[in-house]
Design an enzyme around this catalytic site. Structure first.
Site, PDB file in Angstrom:
ATOM      1  N   TYR A   1     -12.506 -22.122  39.113  1.00  0.00           N
ATOM      2  CA  TYR A   1     -13.581 -21.173  39.444  1.00  0.00           C
ATOM      3  C   TYR A   1     -14.440 -20.885  38.208  1.00  0.00           C
ATOM      4  CZ  TYR A   1     -15.615 -16.651  40.874  1.00  0.00           C
ATOM      5  OH  TYR A   1     -16.459 -15.599  41.157  1.00  0.00           O
TER       6      TYR A   1
ATOM      7  N   ASN B   1     -24.915 -16.987  47.346  1.00  0.00           N
ATOM      8  CA  ASN B   1     -23.795 -16.043  47.186  1.00  0.00           C
ATOM      9  C   ASN B   1     -22.454 -16.631  47.604  1.00  0.00           C
ATOM     10  OD1 ASN B   1     -22.445 -13.188  47.338  1.00  0.00           O
ATOM     11  ND2 ASN B   1     -22.230 -14.052  49.391  1.00  0.00           N
TER      12      ASN B   1
ATOM     13  N   LYS C   1     -18.379 -21.601  37.927  1.00  0.00           N
ATOM     14  CA  LYS C   1     -19.367 -20.552  37.673  1.00  0.00           C
ATOM     15  C   LYS C   1     -20.118 -20.801  36.353  1.00  0.00           C
ATOM     16  CE  LYS C   1     -18.934 -17.911  41.389  1.00  0.00           C
ATOM     17  NZ  LYS C   1     -20.022 -17.763  42.379  1.00  0.00           N
TER      18      LYS C   1
HETATM   19  P1  NAD Z   1     -15.982 -12.907  50.091  1.00  0.00           P
HETATM   20  O1  NAD Z   1     -14.812 -13.807  50.230  1.00  0.00           O
HETATM   21  O2  NAD Z   1     -15.881 -11.526  50.627  1.00  0.00           O
HETATM   22  O3  NAD Z   1     -17.282 -13.565  50.741  1.00  0.00           O
HETATM   23  C1  NAD Z   1     -17.641 -14.903  50.535  1.00  0.00           C
HETATM   24  C2  NAD Z   1     -18.301 -15.420  51.799  1.00  0.00           C
HETATM   25  O4  NAD Z   1     -18.660 -16.797  51.572  1.00  0.00           O
HETATM   26  C3  NAD Z   1     -17.348 -15.383  53.019  1.00  0.00           C
HETATM   27  O5  NAD Z   1     -17.987 -14.774  54.117  1.00  0.00           O
HETATM   28  C4  NAD Z   1     -17.060 -16.858  53.268  1.00  0.00           C
HETATM   29  O6  NAD Z   1     -16.808 -17.173  54.641  1.00  0.00           O
HETATM   30  C5  NAD Z   1     -18.344 -17.515  52.758  1.00  0.00           C
HETATM   31  N1  NAD Z   1     -18.150 -18.938  52.458  1.00  0.00           N
HETATM   32  C6  NAD Z   1     -17.111 -19.502  51.808  1.00  0.00           C
HETATM   33  N2  NAD Z   1     -17.261 -20.837  51.794  1.00  0.00           N
HETATM   34  C7  NAD Z   1     -18.428 -21.116  52.433  1.00  0.00           C
HETATM   35  C8  NAD Z   1     -19.110 -22.320  52.754  1.00  0.00           C
HETATM   36  N3  NAD Z   1     -18.613 -23.514  52.403  1.00  0.00           N
HETATM   37  N4  NAD Z   1     -20.268 -22.242  53.434  1.00  0.00           N
HETATM   38  C9  NAD Z   1     -20.779 -21.036  53.820  1.00  0.00           C
HETATM   39  N5  NAD Z   1     -20.163 -19.866  53.539  1.00  0.00           N
HETATM   40  C10 NAD Z   1     -19.004 -19.910  52.865  1.00  0.00           C
HETATM   41  O7  NAD Z   1     -16.335 -12.892  48.534  1.00  0.00           O
HETATM   42  P2  NAD Z   1     -17.100 -11.811  47.632  1.00  0.00           P
HETATM   43  O8  NAD Z   1     -16.103 -11.117  46.809  1.00  0.00           O
HETATM   44  O9  NAD Z   1     -18.052 -11.039  48.463  1.00  0.00           O
HETATM   45  O10 NAD Z   1     -17.898 -12.800  46.648  1.00  0.00           O
HETATM   46  C11 NAD Z   1     -19.225 -13.215  46.900  1.00  0.00           C
HETATM   47  C12 NAD Z   1     -19.728 -13.989  45.692  1.00  0.00           C
HETATM   48  O11 NAD Z   1     -19.648 -13.184  44.525  1.00  0.00           O
HETATM   49  C13 NAD Z   1     -18.937 -15.250  45.386  1.00  0.00           C
HETATM   50  O12 NAD Z   1     -19.809 -16.257  44.908  1.00  0.00           O
HETATM   51  C14 NAD Z   1     -18.015 -14.805  44.280  1.00  0.00           C
HETATM   52  O13 NAD Z   1     -17.576 -15.871  43.479  1.00  0.00           O
HETATM   53  C15 NAD Z   1     -18.926 -13.871  43.526  1.00  0.00           C
HETATM   54  N6  NAD Z   1     -18.231 -12.914  42.674  1.00  0.00           N
HETATM   55  C16 NAD Z   1     -17.404 -11.982  43.238  1.00  0.00           C
HETATM   56  C17 NAD Z   1     -16.777 -11.077  42.405  1.00  0.00           C
HETATM   57  C18 NAD Z   1     -15.891  -9.993  42.958  1.00  0.00           C
HETATM   58  O14 NAD Z   1     -15.234  -9.312  42.152  1.00  0.00           O
HETATM   59  N7  NAD Z   1     -15.833  -9.789  44.271  1.00  0.00           N
HETATM   60  C19 NAD Z   1     -16.966 -11.135  41.017  1.00  0.00           C
HETATM   61  C20 NAD Z   1     -17.803 -12.106  40.494  1.00  0.00           C
HETATM   62  C21 NAD Z   1     -18.446 -12.988  41.334  1.00  0.00           C
END
Ligand code: NAD
Length: 246
Positions: free
Chosen positions: A155, A89, A159
């Protein structure tokens, strides 16, 4: 409970989508390894999982660093002896126009989103899942990996790579009874998204008329990792309010 006695590792799960995925897996009976760059026993997610009666191990590790990843998996195996479920994630999504993306930002975005997914999966598969002849992997991709929006060239490329990795993992690891699938969210109301402005324009293009809820992503993960989904392999499941279909 669908996941009684299972052990799950969710990367980047101190907050956001990862946290809610971890809580949902715990509600279904799994014990959890909570990974983030910095995470400890005082974090809400750890307390909330323990309040559900499940075990939670906090492991700080940068998923782009192979030594960190190996140490994380060693700690997990010491505590639980197995890892049944891996949810890749952790991700970052800084937005800049293509012409302004620095080389350093390109490298960072590819490293966390794409290389991190490769590294964690390779280490978990080789140290745990192949030995147990069992595993469920779910990668968090994105609608941007299928059709990019403006401002996130790096990004979107990462992805798209995660979508490809998901399919490679499926064909490489099915001989070990390991399934690999992905969830491709659209726009989801995590704190990181809501503190920016890009969603305010994007929401106008979402046929469902709203952002996705964190729980709606977590629910899709549970569907993919339950044993009844054992013949689903290499699937990229859209959870996006109909903003994109293929
Ligand atoms: P977020 O920023 O709230 O959480 C991401 C977490 O990943 C954070 O806690 C961060 O500290 C951790 N992280 C970052 N780099 C890291 C590393 N090198 N090692 C370990 N941990 C690390 O983001 P989110 O919105 O909850 O997104 C979570 C996932 O879902 C991501 O992969 C994101 O690309 C994907 N995503 C999110 C959305 C959205 O709309 N929120 C949409 C599509 C995909």
């Amino acid at each position: 409970m669908l996941l009684k006695d299972k052990v799950a590792l969710v990367t980047g799960s101190r907050r956001g989508i990862g946290k809610v995925i971890a809580l949902k897996l715990a509600e279904e009976g799994a014990d959890l390894i909570i990974n983030d760059i910095e995470v400890n026993d005082n974090d809400d997610v750890i307390q909330e999982i323990r309040a559900l009666g499940r075990k939670a191990l906090a492991v700080s590790a940068d998923i782009t660093n192979k030594n960190d990843v190996i140490e994380m998996v060693e700690k997990a195996l010491k505590e639980f002896s197995k890892i049944d479920i891996l949810v890749n994630n952790a991700g970052i999504y800084p937005a800049h126009p293509f012409l302004e993306i620095s080389e350093a930002e390109w490298d960072k975005v590819i490293d966390v989103n794409l290389k991190g997914t490769f590294l964690v999966t390779q280490v978990v598969a080789s140290m745990a899942m192949t030995k147990a002849n069992y595993g469920k992997i779910v990668n968090i991709a994105s609608v941007d990996g299928k059709v990019p929006t403006l401002g996130i060239t790096h990004y979107a490329a990462a992805k798209a790579g995660v979508i490809s990795l998901t399919k490679s993992f499926a064909i490489e690891l099915c001989q070990y009874n390991i399934n690999s699938n992905a969830v491709a969210p659209g726009w989801v109301e995590s704190e990181t998204v809501l503190k920016g402005d890009r969603w305010k324009e994007a929401i106008k293009r979402i046929p469902s008329g709203r952002l996705g809820k964190l729980e709606e992503i977590a629910h899709a993960i549970v569907f993919l990792v339950r044993d009844e989904s054992s013949y689903i392999n290499g699937e990229i499941l859209d959870v996006n309010g109909a903003i994109y279909m293929d």
